[in-house]
Design an enzyme around this catalytic site. Structure first.
Site, PDB file in Angstrom:
ATOM      1  N   LYS A 194       9.654   3.552  -3.388  1.00  0.00           N
ATOM      2  CA  LYS A 194       8.500   3.586  -4.290  1.00  0.00           C
ATOM      3  C   LYS A 194       8.965   3.119  -5.667  1.00  0.00           C
ATOM      4  O   LYS A 194       9.824   3.731  -6.292  1.00  0.00           O
ATOM      5  CB  LYS A 194       7.938   5.003  -4.370  1.00  0.00           C
ATOM      6  CG  LYS A 194       6.737   5.152  -5.297  1.00  0.00           C
ATOM      7  CD  LYS A 194       6.270   6.603  -5.298  1.00  0.00           C
ATOM      8  CE  LYS A 194       5.091   6.821  -6.225  1.00  0.00           C
ATOM      9  NZ  LYS A 194       4.657   8.236  -6.241  1.00  0.00           N
ATOM     10  N   LYS A 247       5.938   0.999  -1.584  1.00  0.00           N
ATOM     11  CA  LYS A 247       4.831   1.103  -2.527  1.00  0.00           C
ATOM     12  C   LYS A 247       5.279   0.586  -3.887  1.00  0.00           C
ATOM     13  O   LYS A 247       6.337   1.019  -4.362  1.00  0.00           O
ATOM     14  CB  LYS A 247       4.382   2.567  -2.640  1.00  0.00           C
ATOM     15  CG  LYS A 247       3.211   2.794  -3.596  1.00  0.00           C
ATOM     16  CD  LYS A 247       2.888   4.279  -3.730  1.00  0.00           C
ATOM     17  CE  LYS A 247       1.724   4.482  -4.693  1.00  0.00           C
ATOM     18  NZ  LYS A 247       1.408   5.907  -4.916  1.00  0.00           N
TER      19      LYS A 247
END
Length: 323
Positions: A194, A247
């Site tokens: 992420k 992400k």
């Protein structure tokens, strides 16, 4: 002699036969943002068609999703009270625990995924307990409350838990806590890579999770680092993650492909709020063939190697796939 590659493109049936990737409704997870109260449906200026929903309206949304063939949701909570340790996330009466029980009672076949983090619940907007010396999240103290949060949500009916804080050791810690409490059947979908990204801006509007100071660069992944990004996901796999995630998605398809080539685990991408908002604004301005660009974008995630797509476009995609 040259190869006549167009031979398999001239006929639409042949094109379909040799198509390498496709998007299916069952690949999609739709995020829902849940707030306390009744009959609440708050629109978000930066995210058209995305709302903060009270539980009663979330149930109506779930009914629509089932009709569209969308089988999974990701729940995010917006508490009534925020404090330094995110106390509402540690309560069985917290907003997501309540939502899980209500949705599970009416929609037992809907897969209920929960985002596991503290950024929405803390008054400082960071993803756990702060270490004042570091002015950052205290990794190990946060693991302790993360375990407590996971157990509360598992007991409330969560089918899949998705820790998003990018904490060192979080997968091993959560796996042990869940297994010891009798929840060895619940999979962990880790936000394993992420990035500390600018693409999250509109999400912070809807989730009300903007940090009150600083940023999250001390625990989220540096967008410049490719090898480290791969290492993060492989480490979570080694700790027991069942599903990995990258992400954001669109600006990091090289990382999606890198991880796909290194791991055999299922791989998710999160098509984040900034990516969503850009397409929506381009649609409003009449700059693109919106539906075509949307499906091309989603297909790019599958082509890069993603199995699962978390996206605010899920309902639109499901409708387009039915056409």
């Amino acid at each position: 002699m040259f190869k006549r590659l167009r031979r398999v493109r001239l006929n639409s049936i042949v094109r379909n036969l040799v198509e390498e990737n496709n998007v299916r409704t069952q690949d999609l997870i739709y995020p829902l943002f849940i707030v306390h109260g009744k009959n609440i449906k708050n629109s978000i200026a930066s995210m058209p068609d995305v709302y903060q929903l009270s539980i009663d309206n979330a149930l109506k949304e779930c009914a629509e999703l089932e009709l569209l063939g969308i089988n999974a949701v990701m729940l995010f909570g917006i508490p009534s009270l925020k404090d330094s340790v995110g106390s509402e996330a540690l309560s069985e009466q917290g907003i997501i625990a309540q939502a899980l029980r209500a949705i599970k009672a009416q929609f037992p076949n809907l897969l209920l995924c929960v985002d596991l983090c503290f950024c929405e619940y803390t008054d400082h907007g960071h993803c756990g307990i702060l270490n004042p010396k570091l002015q950052s999240v205290d990794n190990d103290l946060t693991l302790e409350i993360l375990n407590k949060q996971a157990l509360i949500l598992a007991k409330a009916g969560a089918d899949l838990i998705a820790p998003s804080g990018m904490l060192d050791g979080m997968i091993l810690s959560l796996r042990q806590a869940l297994d010891n409490a009798g929840f060895s059947h619940i999979p962990l979908m880790s936000y394993s890579t992420k990035f500390a990204s600018g693409y999250y801006g509109p999400f912070r509007d809807v989730a009300q999770s903007t940090p009150s100071f600083g940023d999250r660069k001390s625990y989220q992944q540096n967008p410049a680092n490719r090898r480290e990004a791969i290492l993060e996901s492989l480490e979570d796999e080694a700790q027991g993650a069942d599903i990995l995630m990258v992400k954001p998605a669109l600006a990091y398809l090289d990382i999606v492909r890198d991880i796909r080539e290194k791991s055999l685990l299922p791989l998710a991408v999160y098509n984040v709020s900034g990516e969503y908002a850009m397409l929506k604004l381009a649609q409003k301005a009449g700059l693109i063939d919106y539906e075509r660009v949307l499906m091309e974008t989603i297909l790019s995630f599958k082509r890069a190697g993603a199995d699962i797509i978390i996206t605010y476009h899920a309902k639109e995609i499901a409708k387009l796939l039915k056409v």
